[in-house]
Write a protein that holds these residues in place. Structure first.
Motif: not given
Ligand SMILES: Cc1cc2nc3c(=O)[nH]c(=O)nc-3n(C[C@H](O)[C@H](O)[C@H](O)COP(=O)(O)O)c2cc1C
Length: 385
Positions: A83-90, A94-105, A121-122
Motif C-alpha cells: 500500500t502506497g502513502g503510509q506516512r500519510l496515515f501515521h 512503513e516503519l510502524a508496520v515492519l516490527p509487527v511483521a517481524e514479531k508475528e513472522n 525498509v530492507g
C-alpha cells in the motif's frame, strides 16, 4: 496498548478509530475506492454468501495456523499487501508496520509507491519482504528496482497488473487529495480537529513517494499529477512477454497481483509465475470487477494444483480467511485492515489489527471443528441459495 485500541474488538472498530484520528482527506484515501465503490463492497460482502458447516467432537485443543508461502514459513496465512502513502496515515509509515511483521513472522510487501525506500525498509526489520513492482516504460528503471531488491535482501517480487491506468477515486477528487498535504483554509479547521496528526506531519521531513520521486522527472505533487505521472511512466502496452522477461530477470519467487480470471491465471503459471494473487486492487481500479472470493473457485480449479494462490481483498474477519482457504487459497493478503490499525495507533494499531484477525481465526477454526488450516476444504462451507 492504549485504551482506545483495546476498546477496538473488530476491524470495523479500528476503522472508526482511524476515522477519528485522520484528517478526512486521508481517511477517505484509505477507505475509498473507484467510482460507485460497488466492487469494494462486494469484495467483503461476497464472503457472506458462504455459510460454514462446522464439525463437532474433533479435538481442537490446539490449532495450527502456520503455513509455508513461497518457501517461507509464516505463523499465519496472512501477508501485508503493498500500500502506497503510509506516512500519510501515521508519521512512521512503513516503519510502524515492519516490527509487527517481524514479531508475528509475516511477510511484508513494500509498495512501489511507499514513503520509505527499498533500502531503508530492507534494513528496518528482519521480517521476510517482497517488493511490489510495475512495468515502467523505461525498462532500465525495472532492472534497477530488481537489482536494488536483490541487494537489499527482498525474497519475492510481486507484479501489479491491474493499473493499466489510474482508477477514478471520486472521494479523492472531491476532497482535493494532495501529496504532500497542502495548506488551505480547510486545513486550518482540520488542524483543530486532528492536532496530533498535523503536528507530527509538519515537524517531520516532507512526505514523498520515496521509491519513485526522482524517477518521473517531474515533482510528484498531488493525486492528479501522481496519477498522471504514473500513467505516463508505467507502460500500458505491457504483455505476457514482459512478464516472462521480468520473471527471468528476477529468478526467484514471482507473484502476479491483479488476476481474476482462470485463463489469465493459467497463462501466468505457464509463463513462469510462482504465485497468483487474486485481486482487484481493493476495488480501487475497475469498478464492477468481480470480487476475489467470487473469482477464487474457478482459479483454484484451474491452477490450484500447480501454483500458490493468494486471495487479496475484502478480508475483515478471521472467518473470511477460513472461507478463502477452504475455497482453495493458500493465504490471504490484507490492505485496509492494517492501514486502519496504522492510522488508529501506529505500530500498536497494526498489532491490534493482527491480534484481532488472529484471535478470530483461531476461535472460528475451533468452532468449525478444524485444528489445522491445511485441513480446510470446500466441504466445510456451502454457497447460500
Ligand atoms: C491506501 C491504499 C494504497 C494502495 N496502494 C497500492 C500500491 O501501491 N500497489 C498495489 O499493488 N496495491 C495497492 N493497494 C491495493 C492493496 O495492495 C490491496 O490490493 C487492497 O488493499 C486489498 O483490499 P483490502 O483493502 O480490502 O484488503 C492499495 C490499497 C490502499 C487501500
Amino acid at each position: 496498548m492504549s485504551p482506545a485500541l483495546t476498546a477496538c474488538h473488530s476491524i470495523a472498530d479500528l476503522r472508526l478509530l482511524a476515522r477519528k484520528r485522520l484528517p478526512k482527506v486521508f481517511f477517505d484515501y484509505i477507505d475509498g475506492a473507484a467510482e460507485d465503490e460497488i466492487t469494494m463492497q462486494r469484495n467483503s460482502s461476497g464472503f457472506n454468501k458462504y455459510e460454514l458447516l462446522p464439525k463437532v467432537l474433533t479435538d481442537v485443543a490446539s490449532v495450527n495456523l502456520s503455513t509455508t508461502i513461497q518457501g517461507v514459513q509464516t505463523d499465519l496465512p496472512l501477508i501485508f499487501s503493498p500500500t502506497g502513502g503510509q506516512r500519510l496515515f501515521h508519521h512512521l509509515g512503513e516503519l510502524a508496520v515492519l516490527p509487527v511483521a517481524e514479531k508475528e513472522n509475516l511477510i511484508f510487501t513494500l509498495s512501489s509507491m511507499a514513503t520509505h525506500n527499498i533500502e531503508v525498509v530492507g534494513q528496518a526489520a528482519k521480517c521476510n519482504k517482497w517488493f511490489q513492482i510495475y512495468v515502467w516504460k523505461d525498462r532500465g528503471v525495472v532492472r534497477d528496482f530488481i537489482e536494488r531488491c536483490r541487494v537489499a535482501g527482498y525474497k519475492g517480487l510481486c507484479l501489479t497488473v491491474d493499473v493499466q491506468t489510474s482508477g477514478q477515486r471520486e472521494r479523492d477528487l472531491r476532497n482535493g487529495f494532495t501529496l504532500p498535504p497542502k495548506f488551505t483554509a480547510a486545513s486550518l479547521v482540520d488542524m483543530a480537529l486532528h492536532p496530533s496528526w498535523w503536528w507530527h506531519t509538519l515537524s517531520k521531513p516532507t512526505i514523498t513517494l520515496a521509491n519513485v520521486a526522482g524517477l518521473t522527472g517531474k515533482a510528484v505533487e498531488n493525486a492528479t499529477s501522481m496519477g498522471q505521472n504514473a500513467a505516463s511512466q508505467l507502460d500500458p502496452s505491457v504483455t505476457w512477454d514482459d512478464l516472462a522477461w521480468m520473471i527471468e530477470q528476477w529468478g526467484g519467487p514471482f507473484l502476479v497481483k491483479g488476476i481474476v480470471r482462470a485463463d489469465d491465471a493459467q497463462r501466468a503459471v505457464s509463463t513462469g509465475a510462482t504465485g497468483i494473487i487474486i485481486s482487484n486492487h481493493g476495488g480501487r481500479q475497475l469498478d464492477h470487477a468481480i470480487a476475489p472470493v467470487a473469482a477464487l473457485p474457478a482459479i483454484a480449479e484451474a491452477v490450484g494444483e500447480s501454483t500458490q494462490i493468494i486471495l487479496d481483498g475484502g478480508i475483515r474477519r478471521g472467518s473470511d480467511i477460513i472461507k478463502a482457504l477452504a475455497l482453495g487459497a493458500d493465504a490471504c493478503m490484507i490492505g485496509r485492515p492494517y492501514l486502519f490499525g496504522l492510522a488508529a495507533g501506529g505500530q500498536e494499531g497494526v498489532q491490534r489489527a493482527i491480534d484481532i484477525l488472529k484471535s478470530e481465526l483461531q476461535r472460528s477454526m475451533r468452532l468449525l471443528g478444524c485444528n489445522d488450516i491445511r485441513q480446510l476444504n470446500p466441504g466445510l462451507l456451502q454457497l447460500m441459495s
